[in-house]
Scaffold this active site. Structure first.
Site, short mmCIF file in Angstrom:
data_model
loop_
_atom_site.label_atom_id
_atom_site.label_comp_id
_atom_site.label_asym_id
_atom_site.label_seq_id
_atom_site.Cartn_x
_atom_site.Cartn_y
_atom_site.Cartn_z
N HIS A 167 41.36 14.14 21.93
CA HIS A 167 42.62 13.56 22.38
C HIS A 167 42.78 13.71 23.88
CE1 HIS A 167 46.99 13.44 23.06
NE2 HIS A 167 46.84 12.36 22.34
N GLU A 225 14.96 -6.63 20.66
CA GLU A 225 14.58 -5.52 21.54
C GLU A 225 13.16 -5.03 21.26
OE1 GLU A 225 17.19 -2.14 21.01
OE2 GLU A 225 17.25 -2.38 18.83
N ASP A 264 15.19 -1.11 25.18
CA ASP A 264 14.03 -0.97 24.29
C ASP A 264 13.01 -2.09 24.52
OD1 ASP A 264 14.23 1.42 22.79
OD2 ASP A 264 15.97 0.59 21.76
#
Ligand code: PEP
Ligand code: MG
Length: 547
Positions: free
Chosen positions: A184, A427, A451
């Site tokens: 938070h 990729e 990649d």
């Protein structure tokens, strides 16, 4: 100078002295007896409740009702009877109220942390925060953390209430050494646009750091302690430039992304957590091009349930609607290891058991995720994207599983959209070479240049010895990008880029020229890219040197 690497919470630079926030652990010791200690607990609790009311008002004034609501939750927790009973039980051991509150808080926090539901899980931090606030009052040290001059706060973690009490002008930046990007306090930090990082492995926050000069480069997620003077000068320049630029770029908010000669494309955002969607919206992102869903798995100690995932996806989809949100299915393995998956040790993990390969071998994991995705699709414009594809049989498998997910939801009487777009990441060289065939089978492509570079150049992307040679602008990569783009358009599907290369200044004219439909980058780069694209005239771009 020492440099430490973390993860970015919010971008920007900060130069200044460190201010240490450190909460000491309460040691076990004997108190005045259960009754007297319980009275002390009750007094400290009512002071805490009063202080929480004040935090509520402060946050309401600074950020609004939604952000302030948390302090109402904290108030309920402070007054919770189960919490009170747990403290009483601890006090029976004749310990101090401080120790009993710490132990009871830890027990409740552990209980929340082990829950399936994402919302309840997040409450673990709240319980810790509430109990440490009560302990501060017990120790009569309720004045909290005081900063006298503008500083970079360094802490293991900082209670949200402490953050909201500090004058924003005194906070140059924050380093949450043990915090996570989704806590938070990290969310509030982003809302307040404070340069900040989190999660520095093996770093110990000590009082000795107080007053040390440091540079926080949140763009690179680095903390530099004790920098030499020339580094300080360079960073001071960088910070000024960055801030001037940021201001100028505001003019591009609300404008379309369009080149000088009228070619239109869209700038989407890459996010790794559902909370980052606020950042994407703030930066006027036109969609989410890559939500790396594996971070939901990485943040968990066991498989996230359908419900938990659904809540994360729904949060993003609802917030972005009607804009598109592309959620990538589980992409673990290689450099992203998760203990509870119990993956085998491998000689070549980047070429190993990862992503879709795991989903095929363990279809239940994939099905759970697809069901969560389809349920979230009902709330906006969601698209599913699968990474690491190399063959048509994988695409067929995805479609079969997607159908099964829809059938299961139908049987359970749950809401979902029938026509969710399914795309793939291109990729791998295999997907690039076969992109003409794959384009006829899926709804969109997104090129994962990180990649694609690794596999095309046969260069390990995480090997530090190869950094200099890891060149995503290599002609073999840009040539493949051109082929993928042509094949997508021939089949009438859109193509985006979501790897790091998407924000490459040198290649941007090439991407616009060949007609890439969408570039997905970190939210912070959205407006800068829009500005650069507005200056490109594709009539002047010669693509022959890229293909
Ligand atoms: C990529 O490979 O380009 C990509 C965007 O995915 P990741 O970096 O998560 O592998
Ligand atoms: Mg990838």
């Amino acid at each position: 100078m020492k440099t430490y690497q973390g993860s970015r919470v919010f971008e920007g630079y900060a130069l200044g002295k460190l201010a240490v926030y450190k909460q000491e652990k309460v040691e076990k010791s004997f108190g005045l007896g259960p009754e007297k200690e319980f009275e002390r607990f009750k007094k400290a609790r009512s002071e805490t409740v009063q202080a929480l009311d004040a935090s509520f008002m402060e946050t309401l004034a600074k950020l609004g009702e939604k952000e302030a609501a948390l302090f109402e939750t904290h108030k309920l927790m402070a007054e919770d009877l189960d919490f009170e009973d747990a403290v009483k039980a601890e006090l029976e051991n004749n310990v101090t109220a401080e120790f009993a509150t710490q132990s009871a808080g830890a027990q409740l926090a552990d209980m929340f942390a082990s829950m399936d539901d994402a919302y309840m899980k997040e409450r673990a931090n709240d319980v810790r925060e509430v109990s440490s606030r009560i302990i501060s009052f017990l120790k009569k040290d309720s004045s909290g953390f005081i900063i006298k001059e503008p500083s970079i706060i360094i802490c293991d973690d900082l209670p949200s209430s402490e953050l909201m009490k500090i004058d924003r002008k005194l906070i140059l930046g924050i380093v949450f050494v043990k915090g996570g990007t989704n806590s938070h306090v990290s969310i509030l930090t982003r809302m307040l646009e404070i340069p900040s990082i989190c999660g520095i492995d093996g770093f110990e926050v000590t009082k000795e750091l107080e007053g040390e000069y440091a540079i926080l480069d949140a763009n690179k997620a680095q903390l530099l302690i004790g920098p030499e003077s020339h580094i300080v000068t360079d960073y001071a320049k960088l910070k000024n430039q960055y801030e001037e630029n940021k201001l100028k770029l505001q003019a591009f908010k609300g404008k379309p992304t369009i080149s000088k000669d009228g070619k239109k494309l869209e700038i989407y955002s890459n996010i790794a957590s559902s909370f980052e969607v606020e950042n994407a919206i703030k930066n006027d992102s036109e969609g989410i091009g890559l939500f790396r869903s594996e971070f939901i798995y990485l943040d968990n100690s066991t498989y996230p349930s359908e419900e938990e995932q659904f809540e994360h996806y729904k949060r993003v989809v609802e917030a972005m609607a009607p804009r598109q949100v592309i959620i990538r299915t589980l992409d673990i393995g290689a450099d992203k290891k998760i203990d509870y998956f119990d993956l085998p040790e491998e000689d070549n993990p980047a070429l190993g058991f990862r992503s879709i390969r795991i989903c095929k071998a363990r279809p239940q994991i994939f099905l759970t995720q697809l069901q969560a995705l389809y349920r979230a699709s009902y709330y906006g414009n969601l698209a599913i994207m699968v990474p690491m594809i190399i063959s048509l049989s994988e695409i067929n498998f995805i479609k079969e599983m997607a159908k099964q997910a829809r059938d299961n939801l139908k049987a359970r009487g749950l809401l979902y959209k029938e026509d969710v777009k399914i795309g793939i990441m291109v990729e791998t060289p295999s997907a690039a070479i076969l992109s003409d065939i794959f384009a006829r089978e899926v709804d969109f492509f997104s090129i994962g240049t990180n990649d694609l570079t690794q596999y095309t150049l046969a260069l390990d992307r995480v090997n530090p010895n190869l950094t200099a040679q890891f060149n995503p602008r290599h002609r073999s990569v840009t040539r493949l990008i051109n082929i993928i783009c042509e094949n997508a358009h021939k089949a009438g599907i859109p193509v985006g880029i979501c790897g790091e290369l998407a924000r490459d200044e040198e290649l941007l004219p090439f991407f616009v020229k060949i007609g890439i439909d969408e570039l997905s980058v970190s939210p912070a780069y959205t407006l800068a890219l829009r500005e650069r694209i507005s200056k490109i005239d594709t009539n002047e771009v010669d693509i022959s040197k890229f293909i």
